[in-house]
Every structure is written in C-alpha cells, then in structure tokens.
Motif scaffolding. Structure first.
Motif, short mmCIF file in Angstrom:
data_model
loop_
_atom_site.label_atom_id
_atom_site.label_comp_id
_atom_site.label_asym_id
_atom_site.label_seq_id
_atom_site.Cartn_x
_atom_site.Cartn_y
_atom_site.Cartn_z
N ALA A 8 -1.50 2.91 4.06
CA ALA A 8 -1.94 2.15 5.15
C ALA A 8 -2.38 3.10 6.38
O ALA A 8 -2.91 2.71 7.30
N GLU A 12 -3.79 -8.06 4.01
CA GLU A 12 -3.47 -7.13 4.74
C GLU A 12 -4.82 -6.15 4.71
O GLU A 12 -5.33 -5.85 4.09
N SER A 72 -5.87 -9.33 10.97
CA SER A 72 -4.68 -8.59 11.64
C SER A 72 -3.60 -8.22 10.62
O SER A 72 -3.92 -8.49 9.53
N ASP A 73 -2.88 -7.18 10.94
CA ASP A 73 -1.55 -6.78 10.09
C ASP A 73 -0.45 -7.69 10.35
O ASP A 73 0.66 -6.88 9.69
N ARG A 74 -0.51 -8.81 10.60
CA ARG A 74 0.90 -9.70 10.62
C ARG A 74 0.73 -11.01 10.12
O ARG A 74 -0.37 -11.37 10.46
N SER A 110 -6.31 -14.04 13.13
CA SER A 110 -6.41 -12.59 13.83
C SER A 110 -7.43 -13.07 15.01
O SER A 110 -8.03 -13.74 15.12
N ASN A 131 -2.40 -15.89 8.20
CA ASN A 131 -2.87 -14.81 8.76
C ASN A 131 -3.94 -15.09 9.87
O ASN A 131 -4.94 -15.88 9.55
N LYS A 145 -7.44 0.48 7.91
CA LYS A 145 -6.79 1.35 8.85
C LYS A 145 -6.87 2.79 7.92
O LYS A 145 -6.73 3.77 8.62
N SER A 178 -7.00 -0.15 13.88
CA SER A 178 -5.72 -0.68 14.31
C SER A 178 -5.98 -2.22 14.97
O SER A 178 -6.89 -2.31 15.66
N SER A 179 -5.07 -3.07 14.87
CA SER A 179 -5.10 -4.34 15.29
C SER A 179 -4.42 -4.33 16.70
O SER A 179 -3.38 -3.66 17.07
N ARG A 205 -5.79 -3.31 4.94
CA ARG A 205 -5.09 -1.68 4.40
C ARG A 205 -6.19 -0.61 4.26
O ARG A 205 -6.25 0.34 4.89
#
Length: 403
Positions: free
Chosen positions: A57, A348, A299-301, A271, A269, A353, A359-360, A350
C-alpha cells in the motif's frame, strides 16, 4: 447540559437480550463481507498495473518523484452527473476541485434544471461551481453531444451517472468518437463478491451479473488513451443528499432508541467525499499512471455500526440508547430499516495509494461535527418525523418509547 454520550441496550425481557441471530464469524481473521450487487470481473481484463492482494500500500519513491515532477496541464473536463442518490455529491466536489486546480469543467446533470430534485443539495449549490468559472447544463446523457453542444470536445469525460451499460454506452461511445483522451467511470464497491476475507481489494472477484461490471469491461475495451474505474462505498460530506449519519442523528436528538440489526460490530467504510474527489483529481492529472486501473474509492479505515452510533451521539451531546434486533425475527426488511448492509462490508484503497500516491484525510469524529452542525442549521432536528419501521421493531421487542 445534555448528558455525555454513552451506549446502553434496551430489552424488555431476558428473552430479548439473546435473540436468535445469524452468527457473525469473528474478526480477525475471518468474517463475512457483503456486497448487494451481483457481479464478478475477471482480473484477466485488467492491465498489468492492476493491484493484487499482495501489492504494497506504500507508494514507491520512483512514482512520487514522477508525480512531483509532472507539469500540470489545463484540461477540459466533462462530468456527467447523476440527479439522485449519494453519488451526486462526488461530481459536485470534483467540479470545484478541478476548477480550483485550473481546469475547464462542464457538469451535465441528468434531467431538468427546473425539477424539484434540483432544489435539494448538492444541486441547489451549483452556483459554487459557476462562480469558479464552471459550466452547468442539464439533459439526457444519451444525447450528450446535443446537450453540451455540437462539436464540443473534452480531454476527459467522467460518467458519474450510469449503473448499467445501456446508460453509460452512449456517453462512452460519444467520448471515444469525439476524441476524449481519458474516460473515467464511477462504479461501486457493492459489486464485490461476498468473501470471508476482508477488506475487499482491487482484483478481488466481483459478481458478473452486476450492471457496473458490464460497464467496466466495456470501457476497458474502447482503447482510450487512458481509462480507469472507481468503486466508492458509503460517503459523508456537506451537500450529500442520501441519509447516512443523519439516520442516527434523527433518533438520537429525539431521545429515541437506535435499532441496530445484529450485534452492531459489523464493519463498514465511510469516506469523506473530499477524499474521493481528490483521488479523481489525481487520476485526471496523472492520466498515464491511472490508465487501466480499478480504484477502491474509499477511506483507509473501517468503523463498526456501534462506533458510528457512539460518535454521532458524542457530537450531538446526547445519550445513546441502542436496541439490537434480528430483522427476520421481528419481521422487517433490513434494507428499509437500516441505512447500511447488515454485515461486514468494507474495502481498502490499496491501488490509489500505490498507483496515484493518494492518502486519506477522512476523520469521522471531526467530519461528523461538520455534518451535525449542518443538520441543526437546516432545522432537521426539529422536523416532524415518523418512525413506523422503528416502532414495529421496538414493539416486537417490547421496548417502550417515551413520547
């Protein structure tokens, strides 16, 4: 002063504290993920730049150097924007971001400018686009050439409207025939096949009968100089007209229980739309890098339903009361009773990135403050509302709601 937010479960009897629910596998390492659409796309049609599960990532130093050295070129961009649902706000943010970066932008919104739909956000804020020099038009995407003007040509065409090939083909064909160098399509993360491995990453199987998949394959076969597809999930942000966090606010501010299906530990998720727009801007400005890729536009979370409910209560400064239920046991349609899929479902970013150097910036605790302030500003906290499905759930569980 309102009490600080705290979660509590309301049940009428011991029998309701342990309803018969489908068991959710533990997380990690294995738990169910879902998707509501049906489709699967073979990774074989993807270019070699597609991102497998094992792909790192972290953007490479080489790419970062290339991106930093790239000279931005002003591009003429057409955004074909849907007139309903949560995706409309993507086109709204993207238009403003592209204009802010010096590009020439036209937004073609489906339908009639005088329709009632245009009185709602984000459409009632299109002056924010025109004030930056953007152009807004309305019409039928199947007649895109007529709507934007005979002979009009764009370097980039983005379809943020169609969900199947019948809707997107006229736009994609026109873009190709009019000389567009890049075509971008807003697909959906909902097309991933259900899997015991999550999060979903680019290259995972999708359901072949989903309309978005047919579009992705068709666009890939048109031989644009650059093409890419983006798969968003749930989003948050000013101008969104599809309930997400508002669903929780509606109940919390009225001191009503929040009915959550299952255990509330399902992962999803959410975002901020600014992140999704930024990803698209990077693809426009780095067309060569974006070419041939599928990007999870998320987003990445991840966040649990319980966690989202708690954060909504915290920003509202109210106490949180959660009621857990089994949709089948209480006889309700989970899709109508709750704004999210009733299972683990998240992806995700991936590829974004690694390929775009993206980047989030999504920060739910902070982003929810923005949304709650708007919620109160428009007076929705005082609006009369009916909670018929909630009442059916609560009655089945013998939970009393104070009037």
């Amino acid at each position: 002063m309102a009490a600080a937010a705290s979660a509590s479960s309301l049940f009428s009897s011991p029998s309701t504290t342990t309803p018969t629910l489908p068991r959710l596998p533990p997380f990690p390492p294995s738990h169910l993920s879902l998707s509501s659409s049906s489709s699967s796309i073979s990774p074989l049609f993807l270019r070699s730049s597609s991102i497998p599960r094992s792909f790192t990532a972290s953007p490479s130093l080489a790419f970062r150097a290339m991106a930093n050295a790239a000279v931005k070129t002003k591009k003429k961009v057409l955004i074909v924007n849907t007139n309903s649902g949560g995706h409309a706000v993507i086109g709204f943010y993207l238009a403003k971001d592209l204009l802010g970066s010096g590009h020439d932008v036209t937004v073609l919104t489906v339908g009639d400018e005088a329709s009632d739909k245009m009185k709602k956000p984000p459409f009632n804020r299109f002056d924010e686009i025109t004030s930056l020099g953007g152009r807004t038009v309305w019409g039928d995407p199947a007649k895109v050439g007529e709507v934007v003007g005979d002979g009009a040509a764009f370097a980039v065409v983005l379809d943020n409207n169609g969900k199947d090939l019948d809707a997107v083909r006229p736009v994609a064909d026109w873009a190709k025939n009019s000389g567009a160098g890049q075509f971008l399509f807003i697909s959906s993360a909902g097309i991933y096949k259900t899997s015991y491995e999550v999060p979903h990453v680019e290259g995972d199987p999708v359901k072949e009968d989903a309309g978005h998949v047919a579009v992705e394959k068709y666009v890939a076969g048109l031989s644009f100089g650059s093409w890419a597809t983006f798969r968003p999930q749930y989003m948050i942000g000013s101008g969104n007209n599809k309930d997400c966090e508002e669903w929780f606010f509606d109940r919390i501010v009225r001191d009503r229980p929040v009915p959550i299906p299952g255990s509330g530990m399902q992962l999803t998720n959410i975002s901020h739309v600014r992140d999704l727009s930024n990803m698209l801007v990077l693809a426009v400005e780095n067309a060569e890098a974006a070419n041939g890729n599928i990007f999870n536009c998320v987003s990445d979370r991840a966040v649990t339903f319980n966690g989202l409910a708690k954060m909504c209560a915290q920003v509202a400064g109210r106490e949180l009361k959660i009621v857990y239920y089994d949709p089948k046991a209480v006889g309700v349609d989970a899709k109508k009773a709750f704004p999210f899929r009733n299972m683990h479902f998240y992806a995700e970013p991936r590829a974004a990135k690694s390929v775009l150097g993206w980047s989030s910036t999504t920060n739910l605790p902070e982003d929810l403050k923005e949304r709650y302030d708007e919620y109160v500003k428009i007076g929705r906290d005082k609006k009369q509302m009916q909670f018929d499905i909630d009442d059916k759930i609560l009655e089945s569980l013998k939970v009393t709601v104070a009037v």
